[in-house]
Design a protein around this motif. Structure first.
Motif, PDB file in Angstrom:
ATOM      1  N   ARG A   1       0.830  -1.209   0.000  1.00  0.00           N
ATOM      2  CA  ARG A   1       0.000   0.000   0.000  1.00  0.00           C
ATOM      3  C   ARG A   1       0.863   1.257   0.000  1.00  0.00           C
ATOM      4  O   ARG A   1       0.604   2.220  -0.743  1.00  0.00           O
ATOM      5  CB  ARG A   1      -0.918  -0.006   1.224  1.00  0.00           C
ATOM      6  N   LEU A   2       1.922   1.267   0.812  1.00  0.00           N
ATOM      7  CA  LEU A   2       2.813   2.420   0.871  1.00  0.00           C
ATOM      8  C   LEU A   2       3.554   2.624  -0.441  1.00  0.00           C
ATOM      9  O   LEU A   2       3.736   3.754  -0.899  1.00  0.00           O
ATOM     10  CB  LEU A   2       3.806   2.244   2.029  1.00  0.00           C
ATOM     11  N   GLN A   3       3.996   1.529  -1.068  1.00  0.00           N
ATOM     12  CA  GLN A   3       4.677   1.640  -2.357  1.00  0.00           C
ATOM     13  C   GLN A   3       3.753   2.226  -3.423  1.00  0.00           C
ATOM     14  O   GLN A   3       4.175   3.048  -4.243  1.00  0.00           O
ATOM     15  CB  GLN A   3       5.191   0.270  -2.798  1.00  0.00           C
ATOM     16  N   GLN A   4       2.481   1.832  -3.420  1.00  0.00           N
ATOM     17  CA  GLN A   4       1.519   2.367  -4.384  1.00  0.00           C
ATOM     18  C   GLN A   4       1.289   3.856  -4.155  1.00  0.00           C
ATOM     19  O   GLN A   4       1.208   4.645  -5.109  1.00  0.00           O
ATOM     20  CB  GLN A   4       0.193   1.600  -4.268  1.00  0.00           C
TER      21      GLN A   4
ATOM     22  N   LEU B   1       2.224   9.497  -5.825  1.00  0.00           N
ATOM     23  CA  LEU B   1       2.744  10.818  -5.481  1.00  0.00           C
ATOM     24  C   LEU B   1       3.809  11.267  -6.475  1.00  0.00           C
ATOM     25  O   LEU B   1       3.826  12.428  -6.902  1.00  0.00           O
ATOM     26  CB  LEU B   1       3.313  10.791  -4.060  1.00  0.00           C
ATOM     27  N   GLN B   2       4.694  10.351  -6.853  1.00  0.00           N
ATOM     28  CA  GLN B   2       5.735  10.686  -7.829  1.00  0.00           C
ATOM     29  C   GLN B   2       5.121  11.060  -9.177  1.00  0.00           C
ATOM     30  O   GLN B   2       5.553  12.008  -9.833  1.00  0.00           O
ATOM     31  CB  GLN B   2       6.701   9.509  -7.995  1.00  0.00           C
ATOM     32  N   THR B   3       4.101  10.347  -9.602  1.00  0.00           N
ATOM     33  CA  THR B   3       3.430  10.647 -10.869  1.00  0.00           C
ATOM     34  C   THR B   3       2.781  12.026 -10.835  1.00  0.00           C
ATOM     35  O   THR B   3       2.883  12.810 -11.783  1.00  0.00           O
ATOM     36  CB  THR B   3       2.380   9.578 -11.170  1.00  0.00           C
ATOM     37  N   ALA B   4       2.122  12.338  -9.703  1.00  0.00           N
ATOM     38  CA  ALA B   4       1.470  13.634  -9.575  1.00  0.00           C
ATOM     39  C   ALA B   4       2.485  14.771  -9.591  1.00  0.00           C
ATOM     40  O   ALA B   4       2.282  15.809 -10.241  1.00  0.00           O
ATOM     41  CB  ALA B   4       0.648  13.671  -8.291  1.00  0.00           C
ATOM     42  N   LEU B   5       3.609  14.594  -8.889  1.00  0.00           N
ATOM     43  CA  LEU B   5       4.639  15.633  -8.853  1.00  0.00           C
ATOM     44  C   LEU B   5       5.248  15.856 -10.237  1.00  0.00           C
ATOM     45  O   LEU B   5       5.526  16.987 -10.637  1.00  0.00           O
ATOM     46  CB  LEU B   5       5.728  15.249  -7.851  1.00  0.00           C
TER      47      LEU B   5
END
Length: 465
Positions: free
Chosen positions: A329-332, A337-341
């Protein structure tokens, strides 16, 4: 000689132990009411002599029980005396009376149907300690069950009781088991009248399973022989039900959810220990009480050190599954978050770029390479231009050139080259100076463009079409 006086009624004075300025200490003997538990063996003894086989066997087994008490153990009942009754001539053993409920009572209402993990581990450790103590002196209990383990309300210890079966002959044990034995706790070999050290280990495993799940592996459902036979067959042939699933089904409904989750974190080493105790063949179990107790100590230490169980000693499979799920869950979340940034960064850079122009970014290394190629190109162009000019200059006619080929000897290729006019040396020097001037100017321009250490790239603006 000083007078020995009576301290109080029922308390006899046996003499002074030590005296001092603040008082004296005497050895006393309580002569009041003392409670004990007496176990009667159902086989009568005809004569108290070596000629009676039953009496000889009884004496031999009692001698073993006395060895158990040579070194006191807080988890084993004390043997106070033994003998033959005056009426009926039945052998008996007198034991310490333990004030408190047995395990069978602690599993019945108003108590919970299962033990908490903390209390379960306490029982498992103390009962294994009692078995280790007995087996070291060669005593097999033979009748380990829930109502033969009591909780001492005065000491807080669990105590193993009733060594009556230990002093019976094999024939007496077989008859007792067939008619009145607690068949739910019996090892497969006990149904044949055998009693081994591993027999106690099997019964121990049944008790720990019962405390963990709230029920024995093979419960007795009928009153007659058919019910007992079904239980015996289960011990000899059937697979032991899943302890974790059984515990989950018997969790008290009034427990908070957090406590339920905590009480389901059963150590993997404990499940493995129960499974080994309940093996059908005696040789597949722990060899004796000391080996069993060592396994508990090892398992407890591994859990404290953070090693599991099913791969990490002391951590249950449920713990590992929860950690794996949480990790995924944390990895997802990190990936989202990386995609959004990244999307926000691209959008921001696009918004900062003017509408009427765009920028081409060139690295410092690439810019220097382009400048070097430009220098070489200009130098070559200048050289080529002057070389063509030299080629177009008129040749000088000398007296030697008027000679016929037959008047002079053969010349070498170098000698056949056309001579340049006298001002050729000056022209060559001028060409070299010009090339050097252009090269120096471009080199200085490159140096000036790369001395600024704060710029890592050069932007070349090009107008939009």
């Amino acid at each position: 000689m000083s007078k020995v006086f009576t301290i109080a009624e029922g308390l006899e004075n046996l003499g002074a132990l030590r005296t001092g300025g603040q008082g004296s200490v005497y050895k006393g003997k309580r002569t009041g009411t003392i409670y004990s538990a007496v176990k009667l063996i159902p086989t009568p003894i005809h004569t108290e002599s070596g000629d009676d086989k039953n009496y000889r066997n009884f004496q031999n087994e009692v001698a073993k029980l006395q060895k158990v008490n040579e070194i006191p153990n807080p988890n084993i009942v004390k043997i106070l005396s033994w003998g033959v009754t005056e009426s009926g001539s039945f052998p008996y053993i007198e034991m310490e009376y333990i004030d408190g409920p047995d395990l069978n009572e602690l599993l019945a209402p108003p108590h919970e149907k299962i033990f908490s993990l903390k209390e379960l581990l306490k029982v498992a450790d103390q009962l294994a300690c009692a078995l280790a103590h007995c087996h070291k002196v060669g005593v097999k209990h033979g009748d380990i069950k829930s109502n033969n383990v009591k909780y001492n309300i005065h000491t807080g210890n669990y105590v193993l009781l009733d060594f009556g079966l230990a002093i019976m002959s094999e024939e007496q044990r077989r008859s007792s088991i067939r008619h009145a034995g607690a068949v739910e706790f019996m090892a497969p070999e006990q149904h044949e009248g055998k009693m081994l050290l591993q027999t106690d280990i099997y019964s121990y495993g049944v008790i720990v399973y019962e405390l963990l799940t709230g029920e024995v592996p093979f419960p007795l459902t009928g009153e007659g022989d058919s019910g007992r036979n079904a239980v015996m067959l289960g011990h000899m042939e059937a697979e032991v039900p899943d302890a974790i699933r059984a515990r989950k089904l018997n969790l008290p409904e009034d427990w908070p959810e957090a406590k339920m989750r905590q009480e389901m974190q059963v150590p993997a080493w404990l499940i493995n220990l129960i499974n080994k105790c309940l093996q059908k063949k005696p040789e597949d179990r722990f060899a004796d009480g000391p080996e069993l107790h060592d396994a508990i100590v090892t398992g407890s230490l591994s859990a404290t050190a953070g090693t599991v169980g099913t791969g990490i000693a002391g951590v249950s499979k449920a713990n590992i599954d929860v950690l794996k799920t949480e990790n995924k869950r944390l990895q997802q979340q990190i990936l989202e978050l990386q995609t959004a940034l990244s999307a926000e960064t691209i959008e921001y850079e696009a918004s900062q770029m003017p509408d009427n122009e765009s920028k081409i970014t060139v690295s410092k290394l690439g810019f220097n390479a382009l400048v070097a190629l430009l220098v070489l190109f200009i130098g070559f162009s200048v050289y080529a231009a002057f070389y063509k000019k030299d080629a177009r200059l008129p040749k000088t006619i000398t007296q030697d050139s008027l000679k016929t080929p037959t008047d002079t000897p053969a010349q070498t290729p170098v000698e056949q080259q056309t001579d340049l006019p006298a001002n050729d040396a000056y022209e060559r020097k001028r060409i070299r100076d010009s090339i050097k001037h252009v090269t120096d100017s471009i080199r200085q321009a490159v140096i000036d463009s790369t001395t600024n250490a704060e710029r890592d790239k050069v932007q070349v603006d090009t107008p939009q079409p």
